[in-house]
Structures are given as structure tokens and as C-alpha cells.
Write a protein that holds these residues in place. Sequence first.
Motif, short mmCIF file in Angstrom:
data_model
loop_
_atom_site.label_atom_id
_atom_site.label_comp_id
_atom_site.label_asym_id
_atom_site.label_seq_id
_atom_site.Cartn_x
_atom_site.Cartn_y
_atom_site.Cartn_z
N TYR A 24 -4.04 14.21 -31.96
CA TYR A 24 -4.83 15.36 -32.40
C TYR A 24 -3.96 16.35 -33.18
O TYR A 24 -4.33 16.83 -34.25
N THR A 25 -2.82 16.67 -32.60
CA THR A 25 -2.00 17.75 -33.14
C THR A 25 -1.32 17.34 -34.44
O THR A 25 -1.17 18.14 -35.36
N MET A 26 -0.92 16.05 -34.56
CA MET A 26 -0.29 15.57 -35.80
C MET A 26 -1.29 15.59 -36.96
O MET A 26 -0.97 16.03 -38.06
N VAL A 27 -2.49 15.08 -36.70
CA VAL A 27 -3.52 15.04 -37.74
C VAL A 27 -3.92 16.46 -38.16
O VAL A 27 -4.02 16.76 -39.35
N TYR A 28 -4.09 17.34 -37.17
CA TYR A 28 -4.46 18.72 -37.49
C TYR A 28 -3.36 19.40 -38.29
O TYR A 28 -3.62 20.15 -39.24
N GLY A 29 -2.11 19.14 -37.90
CA GLY A 29 -0.98 19.77 -38.58
C GLY A 29 -0.91 19.40 -40.06
O GLY A 29 -0.42 20.18 -40.88
N ILE A 30 -1.42 18.23 -40.43
CA ILE A 30 -1.30 17.77 -41.82
C ILE A 30 -2.58 17.97 -42.61
O ILE A 30 -2.54 18.44 -43.74
N VAL A 31 -3.74 17.60 -42.06
CA VAL A 31 -4.98 17.70 -42.85
C VAL A 31 -5.97 18.73 -42.29
O VAL A 31 -7.09 18.83 -42.77
N LYS A 32 -5.53 19.49 -41.27
CA LYS A 32 -6.37 20.55 -40.67
C LYS A 32 -7.74 19.99 -40.24
O LYS A 32 -8.77 20.60 -40.46
N LEU A 33 -7.70 18.80 -39.64
CA LEU A 33 -8.92 18.14 -39.17
C LEU A 33 -8.80 17.85 -37.68
O LEU A 33 -7.77 17.32 -37.24
N ILE A 34 -9.82 18.19 -36.90
CA ILE A 34 -9.87 17.77 -35.49
C ILE A 34 -10.55 16.40 -35.49
O ILE A 34 -11.74 16.28 -35.72
N SER A 190 -1.90 8.70 -44.14
CA SER A 190 -2.20 7.42 -43.48
C SER A 190 -1.16 7.11 -42.40
O SER A 190 -1.50 6.65 -41.31
N ALA A 191 0.12 7.39 -42.71
CA ALA A 191 1.18 7.15 -41.73
C ALA A 191 1.00 8.04 -40.50
O ALA A 191 1.23 7.60 -39.36
N THR A 192 0.56 9.27 -40.73
CA THR A 192 0.30 10.20 -39.62
C THR A 192 -0.80 9.65 -38.71
O THR A 192 -0.67 9.66 -37.48
N PHE A 193 -1.90 9.18 -39.32
CA PHE A 193 -2.98 8.59 -38.54
C PHE A 193 -2.49 7.34 -37.80
O PHE A 193 -2.88 7.11 -36.65
N LYS A 225 -10.08 16.31 -22.96
CA LYS A 225 -8.99 16.96 -22.22
C LYS A 225 -7.70 16.99 -23.04
O LYS A 225 -6.94 17.96 -22.99
N ALA A 226 -7.46 15.91 -23.81
CA ALA A 226 -6.28 15.89 -24.67
C ALA A 226 -6.39 16.94 -25.76
O ALA A 226 -5.39 17.56 -26.15
N PHE A 227 -7.62 17.17 -26.24
CA PHE A 227 -7.84 18.24 -27.22
C PHE A 227 -7.50 19.60 -26.59
O PHE A 227 -6.86 20.44 -27.22
N VAL A 228 -7.93 19.79 -25.34
CA VAL A 228 -7.59 21.03 -24.61
C VAL A 228 -6.07 21.16 -24.50
O VAL A 228 -5.51 22.25 -24.70
N ALA A 229 -5.39 20.03 -24.19
CA ALA A 229 -3.93 20.04 -24.06
C ALA A 229 -3.27 20.43 -25.38
O ALA A 229 -2.30 21.20 -25.40
N ALA A 230 -3.82 19.91 -26.49
CA ALA A 230 -3.27 20.24 -27.82
C ALA A 230 -3.45 21.73 -28.12
O ALA A 230 -2.53 22.39 -28.63
N VAL A 231 -4.62 22.28 -27.78
CA VAL A 231 -4.88 23.72 -27.99
C VAL A 231 -3.99 24.55 -27.07
O VAL A 231 -3.46 25.58 -27.47
N LEU A 232 -3.82 24.09 -25.84
CA LEU A 232 -2.99 24.80 -24.86
C LEU A 232 -1.56 24.94 -25.36
O LEU A 232 -0.95 26.01 -25.27
N GLY A 233 -1.02 23.85 -25.92
CA GLY A 233 0.36 23.90 -26.41
C GLY A 233 0.49 24.58 -27.77
O GLY A 233 1.57 25.03 -28.14
N GLY A 234 -0.61 24.63 -28.52
CA GLY A 234 -0.57 25.17 -29.89
C GLY A 234 -0.89 24.05 -30.86
O GLY A 234 -0.02 23.24 -31.16
N ILE A 235 -2.12 23.97 -31.32
CA ILE A 235 -2.55 22.83 -32.13
C ILE A 235 -1.72 22.77 -33.42
O ILE A 235 -1.47 23.78 -34.06
N GLY A 236 -1.25 21.58 -33.73
CA GLY A 236 -0.38 21.40 -34.90
C GLY A 236 1.09 21.42 -34.55
O GLY A 236 1.94 21.18 -35.41
N ILE A 237 1.43 21.68 -33.29
CA ILE A 237 2.84 21.77 -32.86
C ILE A 237 3.13 20.62 -31.89
O ILE A 237 2.56 20.56 -30.80
N ILE A 238 4.00 19.70 -32.31
CA ILE A 238 4.21 18.46 -31.52
C ILE A 238 4.77 18.73 -30.12
O ILE A 238 4.23 18.23 -29.14
#
Length: 292
Positions: A24-34, A190-193, A225-238
Motif C-alpha cells: 500500500y505504502t510503496m504504491v501510494y508513495g509513487i502514484v498517490k493511489l490507494i 511497474s517495478a513498485t507494483f 487492517k494493513a491499510f490502517v497499519a500504513a496510515v498509522l505509520g504514515g502512508i508513503g513511508i516504508i
Amino acid sequence: MELIQQLVNGLSLGSIYALIALGYTMVYGIVKLINFAHGDVFMVGAFVGFYSITILELPFLPALLISMIVCAIFGVLIERIAYKPLRNATRIAALITAIGVSLLIEYGMIYIRGAQPEAYPNDVMPTSKIDILGVSISSQSLLIFFVAIVLMIILQFVVHKTKIGKAMRAVSFDADAARLMGINVNNTISATFAIGSALAGAAGVIFGIYYIKIEPLMGIIPGLKAFVAAVLGGIGIIPGAMVGGLLLGVIEALVSAAGFSLWRDGVAFVVLILILIFRPQGLFGKNKREKV
């Protein structure tokens, strides 16, 4: 002592959430897509691992690698077919497409193999009890945690030390500038996905071994729940996705240990509400000024 046992269980569960959250976080960090289809890539990974173990009769590690490779290819196909044509579309169009892809994968899997659940064989990973400081801990829990941590370390190495990792960071910072510098933005996305989907596939196999039962709609709740975890840590931050996943797993385990197991699924969304109210940028995020 019971508390230590629950913490180990929580870390094992949290490592599964963390592996999915990284996608979730890698894809959002690059293309701003959930990418809401990400939880279903996790489900596909669980089934690929299951069939690798039962039909091909492979041990755990080869099944894990096959699942990661299949999910990486699957992730790239999803990106090229569903998301690439919408690269310059509105955010809401991409979001609706992601939900549509998610439903297509779930019900496509039901159409192909039926809705009945499957059970991972018990002998894939031998289970024994290890005594640490007087606490009896399942070797399976420790091995799952160890595999997840190794995969996260490899990811950190790829992102910070390899050419594709540098390209990913450049595209994340400014895609147009990266394009002008000669970076192939489409291949980088594509590599990120591929990497994010491979980690979700690994999480699927680990989940199947840990929880035994798998079925075509199993990706919905762990995905959320993983989406919640990504938001909890800061979406876009590995690193945030890793810490958020582990933290969420521990919180769930402690809620169960306190006798509130019926609230276990709900607590993730309570955490989401609290983080959005008090720290919307996440634990590792920074406030950004936006020009209106």
C-alpha cells in the motif's frame, strides 16, 4: 509470562500486516493511489502457495518464492491493464477502479474454483514449542516473524542501495523531474507494483500456514487492517508501514488477551479514527503545507 506469549503472537500477526502494508505504502508513495486490490493479491498469494504445497508437493521456501513471483507478475498486470490508463485521471476515478479490480479478483477466484475454503497441510512447517525465559513459544510464530523481518530488510536494501530503488525514490519525489533525468517512469511504477505484490504474496503464504484456513474473500479484512497499519505509520513511508503493522498486531493480541476478542477486528478501525483525529500524517509522517 502470558503477556510475553501474547506479544510474540502479536508480532507474528503484525509482521503479516506489515508485509501487506508495505505494498500500500510503496504504491501510494509513487502514484498517490490507494490500491484496494492489494488485499486480493495477498489472497491469490495464499492460494498459489497452497497449490504449490499440495499439488506440486513443494516445501515451504520454494512455495513462498513461487507465490512471490506469481504475485509480482499479477501486480504488474493489474497496474498495466487497470491503473496505467488512468494515470492522469482524477483520484476518485482511480479509487473506484481499484475497488472494481478488487471485486473482480475476488469473484473471479470464486468463479474459477468455487467459494469453499481450503486448509493448509499441518506438516508444511513443523511446530514445536521453544522455552525462552520460562515462556513456551511456538517455533512457527518465531519463524514467521523471522521470514517477515528478512523480507523487510531485503526491501530496505533494494530501495536504498539498488538502481531501481533510487529510481523509485526519484519518481516518488518528482515524477516529471525523474522523467527529464532519463528515468523510465512507467517501468519504475511497474517495478513498485511487482515488489509490493510479491511481499503481499509472501504474506498470503505465511498467513495460510499460521491460520490454516484460506478462502477467496480472505483478503478483505487483512487488506483493510494493513491499510490502517500504513496510515498509522504514515502512508508513503516504508519504515512507517513496518512499524504500523507490527504495532497493530501487538494491539490486537493485547485486546484478545484482555478478554475482548470480539473487539479484535474493530480495534484496528478505532486506531484508524484516533490516528486521523490526533495525528493524520501518521507516526513517521511530517506535516506538509499545500497551496490552495
